[in-house]
Write a protein that holds these residues in place. Structure first.
Motif, PDB file in Angstrom:
ATOM      1  N   ARG A  86       0.759  -1.315   0.061  1.00  9.58           N
ATOM      2  CA  ARG A  86       0.093  -0.081  -0.124  1.00  9.58           C
ATOM      3  C   ARG A  86       0.858   1.193  -0.024  1.00  9.58           C
ATOM      4  NH1 ARG A  86      -4.371  -0.548   4.469  1.00  9.58           N
ATOM      5  NH2 ARG A  86      -3.297  -2.292   5.215  1.00  9.58           N
ATOM      6  N   TRP A  95       0.892   4.149  -3.105  1.00  8.00           N
ATOM      7  CA  TRP A  95       0.736   5.576  -2.774  1.00  8.00           C
ATOM      8  C   TRP A  95       2.105   6.311  -3.399  1.00  8.00           C
ATOM      9  CZ3 TRP A  95      -3.165   8.119  -2.267  1.00  8.00           C
ATOM     10  CH2 TRP A  95      -4.406   7.465  -1.426  1.00  8.00           C
ATOM     11  N   GLY A 149      -0.773   8.061   3.601  1.00 14.24           N
ATOM     12  CA  GLY A 149      -0.637   6.618   3.797  1.00 14.24           C
ATOM     13  C   GLY A 149      -1.370   6.396   5.224  1.00 14.24           C
ATOM     14  N   HIS A 209      -4.971   6.354   5.271  1.00 15.44           N
ATOM     15  CA  HIS A 209      -5.588   5.396   4.369  1.00 15.44           C
ATOM     16  C   HIS A 209      -5.534   3.926   5.077  1.00 15.44           C
ATOM     17  CE1 HIS A 209      -4.943   2.277   1.118  1.00 15.44           C
ATOM     18  NE2 HIS A 209      -6.311   2.381   0.922  1.00 15.44           N
ATOM     19  N   THR A 220       5.079   2.929   6.754  1.00 17.61           N
ATOM     20  CA  THR A 220       4.443   3.551   5.967  1.00 17.61           C
ATOM     21  C   THR A 220       5.107   4.999   6.155  1.00 17.61           C
ATOM     22  OG1 THR A 220       2.158   2.699   6.363  1.00 17.61           O
ATOM     23  CG2 THR A 220       2.416   4.734   5.640  1.00 17.61           C
TER      24      THR A 220
END
Lengths: 366, 281
Positions: B112, B116, B152, B155, B220
């Protein structure tokens, strides 16, 4: 509180869910200050009608009027109707007083006036002492009274009650039935109540509308409905009833007689009522409490012999099931105090009732 | 009474293996970390002194708290709207909505984060589209900064915000909302006077959960921050793995644990924490 009730009426109200007709062309008008009960088994459409009146359900067709003004399109918050929900729907995060003040708060009443009205409303339902409690700290009956106070505090045009007593135990229910009745007399407002409990409907209402399969079957004063049911469904749903099915053999002004097997049953008739044609089928409804046990040699308009099939002691009375040769099993109730017999199974008995005791009713439309 | 006590003892025996396992592999290392922070490089409180003297330590803490607060607020806002929508949807729609919320949880956090990056970088989809449409002349700096980290993290956090709030909203009796309208409240008033106060426990629970989770975020911020914006977890990794300053790293780790415990302690007085972690009331 002003005592001018308002008069709502339904005109050809229908609500369809797909092909299912929850409410099917119901027209009904309620008089000012009347206590109307919508009575019916579950799925009869009574709650849907109430929700249409409250504005939560949009009818498929038909109109809802208040004092002749069409309010069908008005959203619920602008109808100004008080409503007591099933399970009361009290706000759990507010105290009793805050709950009752809620409708006044959203109407932006000045604080002093609001407090006075809340106090008066809590006074009306005798809950002044509980003003600062949370709903969860009250008993079911008290919660129900808070819901009533909240629904009445803003002088609503109508009070709608959705099975207001169904969550309470039997004894409390009887008590609150009386209270609700007294409250209705005190505030003089139009009440519309929904219930499946026929006793509640009979004891509280000025008028009862009986519904089945979304249709209005019969409406009228409780006593008129009980004494002169129009159909088998009404006779059966409102109280208990025996049904005698036979063929008309004689007819004359003031009465007719039917043959049920080899037994002749006479039935009184209002002289103004149309006489049934000879040879047509007829259905009579006969209430269990209108059948008497006859002593040997005692006479009555209708007399049949039978044997007690089973019996139950109910405190105030006996409920007997009596097997008869032609009329099948008849249900008979008699007061226990001074009962002429001590019921025993297979005991032979003579049953009698007057020609005016039973009423001719229609078979239900399929 | 004796019987009851005995039965209680029996229950405790059942969780003993799990308890020993936790002690051996979880509590012991944490205590060791705590110990190192007081002993490396030499015994004393000098690692903790840095909290008050070192500007870089303070900057990391402030950055972390700022990013976590912004993330929590945004995740709660988005999550609240989603939960509201889901709670009031019909049964069929609700299942699809919940699935849509949960699916991102099953995708690796690494995937993920890189997704991004490809979207937000200078030649990424967002910048290309905006430039193609003539809305901007120069690509915007959307990643390798705080903005990227927050995108990030929000999300990642939205599902964690939705689940406790949805649970609390679904406990609200829909008849209360109907009752409020029936009593004359317009929709806005129904929401602010009835729905919002009743969903508040879920909102607070979700806030605590998201905030605590965000504090220790590592992957992240490491990927979307591009090493320029440091958050606590990445800073600890840097101290221990690259600079071999165990004392400083474990000091910050201890602070992280303490912050989390303090946050939990404060909020356990406000809300029922069992709800946050999914145990039935």
């Amino acid at each position: 509180m002003s005592s001018a009730g308002h008069a709502p009426s339904l005109q050809g109200l229908s609500k369809h869910y797909g092909s299912f007709r929850a409410v099917d062309d119901v027209s009904l008008s309620v008089e000012r200050g009347q206590f109307l009960t919508l009575l019916g088994p579950s799925g009869s459409g009574k709650t849907t009608i109430l929700m249409c009146v409250a504005g939560f359900v949009a009818p498929t067709s038909g109109a809802i009027l208040l004092d002749g003004r069409d309010i069908t399109a008005l959203p619920p918050e602008r109808r100004d109707f008080g409503m007591v929900f099933q399970g009361y729907a009290l706000f759990p995060h507010m105290t009793v007083a805050e709950n009752v003040a809620f409708p006044l708060r959203v109407r932006k009443l000045p604080t002093a006036e609001r407090d006075a009205k809340v106090r008066a409303a809590l006074d009306l339902v005798q809950l002044e002492r509980f003003a600062d409690r949370r709903p969860s700290q009250l008993s079911g009956g008290q919660q129900q009274r808070v819901a009533l106070a909240r629904a009445l505090v803003f002088d609503p045009a109508l009070l709608l009650l959705d099975e207001p007593l169904s969550a309470l135990d039997k004894k409390l229910r009887a008590e609150l039935q009386e209270e609700l009745r007294a409250l209705h007399r005190r505030v003089g407002r139009t009440f519309i109540n929904v219930t499946h409990d026929q006793e509640e409907a009979l004891s509280m209402s000025d008028r009862v509308a009986i519904l089945n399969h979304g249709k209005l079957v019969q409406e009228g004063a409780p006593a008129a409905l009980y004494e002169r049911p129009r159909t088998r469904f009404v006779a059966d749903f409102l109280g208990k009833s025996n049904f005698l099915t036979g063929t008309v053999r004689e007819a004359h002004p003031g009465g007719f007689a039917i043959a049920v097997g080899a037994t002749r049953v006479v039935q009184a008739l209002d002289p103004a009522a149309p006489r049934p044609a000879l040879g047509t089928p007829a259905l009579l409804s006969l209430r269990p409490e209108k059948i008497a046990l006859l002593a040997e040699g005692e006479a009555a308009d209708n007399v049949v012999e039978g044997r007690i099939l089973s019996w139950a002691y109910l405190g105030a009375g006996f409920a007997l099931s009596v097997a008869t040769p032609d009329l099948g099993v008849l249900r008979v109730t008699l007061p226990a105090w001074g009962a002429p017999i001590a019921p025993v199974e297979r005991l032979p008995v003579r049953l009698g009732w007057s020609a005016a005791a039973s009423v001719p009713v229609e078979e239900d439309a399929a | 009474m004796a019987m009851a006590a005995q039965r209680q003892g029996g229950w405790w025996l059942l969780i003993l293996p799990a308890f020993l396992l936790m002690t051996a592999f979880y509590v012991t290392p944490i205590l060791q970390v705590l110990a190192i922070s007081f002993t490396e490089p030499q015994p004393g409180l000098q690692n903790y002194e840095r909290l008050f003297t070192s500007e870089s330590v303070q900057r990391v803490i402030v950055t972390t708290l700022r990013i976590c607060t912004i993330t929590t607020v945004l995740a709660l806002l988005l999550g609240y709207v989603l939960s509201y929508k889901i709670a009031l949807a019909d049964e069929r729609a609700r299942r699809w909505w919940i699935l849509a919320v949960l699916v991102p949880l099953w995708i690796s956090v690494l995937v993920r984060a890189f997704a991004w990056v490809t979207l937000l970088r200078r030649q990424g989809l967002v910048n290309e589209t905006l430039m193609g449409a003539g809305l901007i002349q120069e690509p915007l700096a959307l990643v390798w900064n705080e903005f990227g980290i927050i995108v990030g993290m929000v999300h990642y956090m939205v599902p964690y915000a939705v689940l406790p709030m949805l649970a609390s909203m679904r406990e609200i009796d829909p008849r209360l909302l109907a009752a409020a309208r029936g009593l004359g409240a317009p929709r806005g008033t129904v929401f602010f006077r009835v729905f919002l106060p009743l969903s508040l426990p879920g909102l607070i629970a979700a806030g605590v959960l998201v905030f605590i989770f965000s504090l220790g975020f590592y992957i992240t911020p490491a990927i979307l921050g591009g090493g320029k914006t440091l958050m606590v977890a990445e800073w600890i990794g840097l101290q221990i793995l690259d600079l071999i300053r165990w004392g400083l790293g474990t000091m910050m780790a201890t602070m992280l644990v303490v912050t989390i415990l303090v946050t939990l302690a404060i909020f356990s007085r406000v809300v029922n924490l069992r709800r946050v972690f999914g145990s039935g009331a």
